[in-house]
Write a protein that holds these residues in place. Structure first.
Motif, PDB file in Angstrom:
ATOM      1  N   ALA A 157       0.830  -1.209   0.000  1.00 37.76           N
ATOM      2  CA  ALA A 157       0.000   0.000   0.000  1.00 37.76           C
ATOM      3  C   ALA A 157       0.864   1.258   0.000  1.00 37.76           C
ATOM      4  CB  ALA A 157      -0.921   0.003   1.223  1.00 37.76           C
ATOM      5  N   ASP A 158       0.313   2.326  -0.549  1.00 39.28           N
ATOM      6  CA  ASP A 158       1.007   3.618  -0.565  1.00 39.28           C
ATOM      7  C   ASP A 158       1.422   4.025   0.842  1.00 39.28           C
ATOM      8  OD1 ASP A 158       0.322   3.577  -3.233  1.00 39.28           O
ATOM      9  OD2 ASP A 158      -1.102   5.235  -3.114  1.00 39.28           O
ATOM     10  N   ARG A 159       0.545   3.804   1.811  1.00 33.29           N
ATOM     11  CA  ARG A 159       0.797   4.226   3.192  1.00 33.29           C
ATOM     12  C   ARG A 159       2.019   3.522   3.797  1.00 33.29           C
ATOM     13  NH1 ARG A 159       1.414   7.910   6.447  1.00 33.29           N
ATOM     14  NH2 ARG A 159       0.773   7.574   8.574  1.00 33.29           N
ATOM     15  N   VAL A 160       2.266   2.290   3.400  1.00 31.19           N
ATOM     16  CA  VAL A 160       3.438   1.565   3.906  1.00 31.19           C
ATOM     17  C   VAL A 160       4.707   2.245   3.407  1.00 31.19           C
ATOM     18  CG1 VAL A 160       4.686  -0.624   3.822  1.00 31.19           C
ATOM     19  CG2 VAL A 160       2.201  -0.616   4.092  1.00 31.19           C
ATOM     20  N   VAL A 161       4.748   2.566   2.127  1.00 32.64           N
ATOM     21  CA  VAL A 161       5.917   3.249   1.554  1.00 32.64           C
ATOM     22  C   VAL A 161       6.086   4.625   2.197  1.00 32.64           C
ATOM     23  CG1 VAL A 161       6.912   4.193  -0.569  1.00 32.64           C
ATOM     24  CG2 VAL A 161       5.802   1.950  -0.600  1.00 32.64           C
ATOM     25  N   GLU A 162       4.983   5.318   2.446  1.00 28.70           N
ATOM     26  CA  GLU A 162       5.055   6.632   3.099  1.00 28.70           C
ATOM     27  C   GLU A 162       5.683   6.538   4.477  1.00 28.70           C
ATOM     28  OE1 GLU A 162       1.034   8.032   3.066  1.00 28.70           O
ATOM     29  OE2 GLU A 162       1.085   8.488   0.920  1.00 28.70           O
ATOM     30  N   ARG A 163       5.284   5.545   5.254  1.00 27.99           N
ATOM     31  CA  ARG A 163       5.830   5.408   6.615  1.00 27.99           C
ATOM     32  C   ARG A 163       7.313   5.073   6.587  1.00 27.99           C
ATOM     33  NH1 ARG A 163       2.244   4.787  11.026  1.00 27.99           N
ATOM     34  NH2 ARG A 163       4.200   5.055  12.141  1.00 27.99           N
ATOM     35  N   VAL A 164       7.702   4.162   5.703  1.00 30.42           N
ATOM     36  CA  VAL A 164       9.111   3.781   5.611  1.00 30.42           C
ATOM     37  C   VAL A 164       9.946   4.980   5.145  1.00 30.42           C
ATOM     38  CG1 VAL A 164      10.772   2.306   4.398  1.00 30.42           C
ATOM     39  CG2 VAL A 164       8.623   1.340   5.236  1.00 30.42           C
ATOM     40  N   ALA A 165       9.478   5.682   4.130  1.00 29.70           N
ATOM     41  CA  ALA A 165      10.212   6.832   3.597  1.00 29.70           C
ATOM     42  C   ALA A 165      10.265   7.967   4.623  1.00 29.70           C
ATOM     43  CB  ALA A 165       9.567   7.313   2.304  1.00 29.70           C
ATOM     44  N   GLY A 166       9.172   8.202   5.351  1.00 33.09           N
ATOM     45  CA  GLY A 166       9.146   9.251   6.367  1.00 33.09           C
ATOM     46  C   GLY A 166      10.162   9.007   7.463  1.00 33.09           C
ATOM     47  N   TYR A 167      10.287   7.763   7.866  1.00 28.61           N
ATOM     48  CA  TYR A 167      11.281   7.425   8.885  1.00 28.61           C
ATOM     49  C   TYR A 167      12.694   7.525   8.301  1.00 28.61           C
ATOM     50  CZ  TYR A 167      13.830   4.970  12.499  1.00 28.61           C
ATOM     51  OH  TYR A 167      14.740   4.645  13.476  1.00 28.61           O
ATOM     52  N   ALA A 168      12.876   7.106   7.054  1.00 28.29           N
ATOM     53  CA  ALA A 168      14.193   7.148   6.414  1.00 28.29           C
ATOM     54  C   ALA A 168      14.721   8.583   6.344  1.00 28.29           C
ATOM     55  CB  ALA A 168      14.115   6.537   5.020  1.00 28.29           C
ATOM     56  N   VAL A 169      13.849   9.543   6.085  1.00 28.87           N
ATOM     57  CA  VAL A 169      14.270  10.953   6.021  1.00 28.87           C
ATOM     58  C   VAL A 169      14.899  11.370   7.334  1.00 28.87           C
ATOM     59  CG1 VAL A 169      13.432  13.337   5.898  1.00 28.87           C
ATOM     60  CG2 VAL A 169      12.616  11.644   4.246  1.00 28.87           C
ATOM     61  N   THR A 170      14.299  10.979   8.443  1.00 23.83           N
ATOM     62  CA  THR A 170      14.799  11.419   9.748  1.00 23.83           C
ATOM     63  C   THR A 170      16.102  10.732  10.144  1.00 23.83           C
ATOM     64  OG1 THR A 170      13.501   9.780  10.977  1.00 23.83           O
ATOM     65  CG2 THR A 170      12.468  11.922  10.551  1.00 23.83           C
ATOM     66  N   GLN A 171      16.512   9.715   9.401  1.00 25.04           N
ATOM     67  CA  GLN A 171      17.767   9.024   9.688  1.00 25.04           C
ATOM     68  C   GLN A 171      18.960   9.674   9.001  1.00 25.04           C
ATOM     69  OE1 GLN A 171      17.788   6.478  12.056  1.00 25.04           O
ATOM     70  NE2 GLN A 171      15.809   7.484  12.195  1.00 25.04           N
ATOM     71  N   VAL A 172      18.707  10.679   8.175  1.00 30.49           N
ATOM     72  CA  VAL A 172      19.773  11.386   7.472  1.00 30.49           C
ATOM     73  C   VAL A 172      20.201  12.578   8.308  1.00 30.49           C
ATOM     74  CG1 VAL A 172      20.347  12.693   5.386  1.00 30.49           C
ATOM     75  CG2 VAL A 172      18.908  10.652   5.234  1.00 30.49           C
ATOM     76  N   GLU A 173      21.505  12.688   8.547  1.00 33.44           N
ATOM     77  CA  GLU A 173      22.011  13.802   9.337  1.00 33.44           C
ATOM     78  C   GLU A 173      21.758  15.111   8.586  1.00 33.44           C
ATOM     79  OE1 GLU A 173      26.175  15.403  11.269  1.00 33.44           O
ATOM     80  OE2 GLU A 173      26.013  13.318  10.669  1.00 33.44           O
ATOM     81  N   GLY A 174      21.170  16.060   9.274  1.00 34.99           N
ATOM     82  CA  GLY A 174      20.881  17.357   8.682  1.00 34.99           C
ATOM     83  C   GLY A 174      19.453  17.504   8.195  1.00 34.99           C
ATOM     84  N   ALA A 175      18.695  16.416   8.131  1.00 32.38           N
ATOM     85  CA  ALA A 175      17.300  16.477   7.674  1.00 32.38           C
ATOM     86  C   ALA A 175      16.377  16.094   8.821  1.00 32.38           C
ATOM     87  CB  ALA A 175      17.075  15.524   6.504  1.00 32.38           C
ATOM     88  N   THR A 176      15.272  16.810   8.926  1.00 28.74           N
ATOM     89  CA  THR A 176      14.258  16.504   9.941  1.00 28.74           C
ATOM     90  C   THR A 176      12.884  16.689   9.325  1.00 28.74           C
ATOM     91  OG1 THR A 176      14.168  18.782  10.739  1.00 28.74           O
ATOM     92  CG2 THR A 176      15.705  17.308  11.867  1.00 28.74           C
ATOM     93  N   ALA A 177      11.890  16.272  10.066  1.00 24.75           N
ATOM     94  CA  ALA A 177      10.520  16.547   9.653  1.00 24.75           C
ATOM     95  C   ALA A 177      10.316  18.055   9.705  1.00 24.75           C
ATOM     96  CB  ALA A 177       9.542  15.841  10.585  1.00 24.75           C
ATOM     97  N   ALA A 178       9.570  18.571   8.768  1.00 20.87           N
ATOM     98  CA  ALA A 178       9.345  20.014   8.703  1.00 20.87           C
ATOM     99  C   ALA A 178       8.435  20.459   9.839  1.00 20.87           C
ATOM    100  CB  ALA A 178       8.724  20.374   7.362  1.00 20.87           C
TER     101      ALA A 178
END
Length: 148
Positions: free
Chosen positions: A40-61
């Motif tokens: 489902a789209d929502r599964v990819v969204e959750r995985v990608a949303g968490y992946a963003v926060t694992q990158v140094e210098g990037a956070t949730a807006a």
């Protein structure tokens, strides 16, 4: 020490005879006819949303109201992500904040790489395209001086 069990000349077959515990095993059909797995789209969204926060210098807006940031960026939350999955391919749109003075280009490149890697590893869906919308540059929180 293990011993080899001879297989029939045409390979292993699923049978409905009793197993080693005396229970009957179901016959398995052709693998192509057993069904499909849809992510489902929502599964990819959750995985990608968490992946963003694992990158140094990037956070949730940070939350925004009428274009104005309300509060700070949320480093402990998932980033806002929209994903569209079509078969085994996805496109991802992420809204992020980047910490000052990090290079937006460098952080965005790392976010794209991390999202692609994590989504494919966890879901098996290939990410064809990642759009990143940088809506905020977050500054380190300054500690207020205490007057004594």
């Amino acid at each position: 020490m293990s011993s080899a069990v001879p297989l029939p000349p045409d390979g292993p077959q699923a049978t409905s005879g009793p197993d080693e515990h005396g229970a009957a095993l179901p016959e398995l059909g052709d693998p192509a006819e057993r069904g499909t797995l849809e992510i489902a789209d929502r599964v990819v969204e959750r995985v990608a949303g968490y992946a963003v926060t694992q990158v140094e210098g990037a956070t949730a807006a940070p939350r925004r109201l009428l274009g104005i940031n309300v509060g700070d960026a949320r480093p402990d939350k998932e980033a806002s992500v929209d994903a569209r999955v079509d078969g085994h391919t996805a496109t991802v749109d992420a809204t992020v904040a980047i910490g000052w003075p990090a290079s937006v280009r460098t952080v965005a490149s790392r976010v794209r790489e991390r999202v692609r890697k994590d989504v494919e590893h966890i879901t098996g869906v290939r990410v064809a395209h990642v759009d990143i919308d940088v809506v905020s540059l977050s500054t380190p929180s300054a500690h207020r001086r205490r007057v004594q």
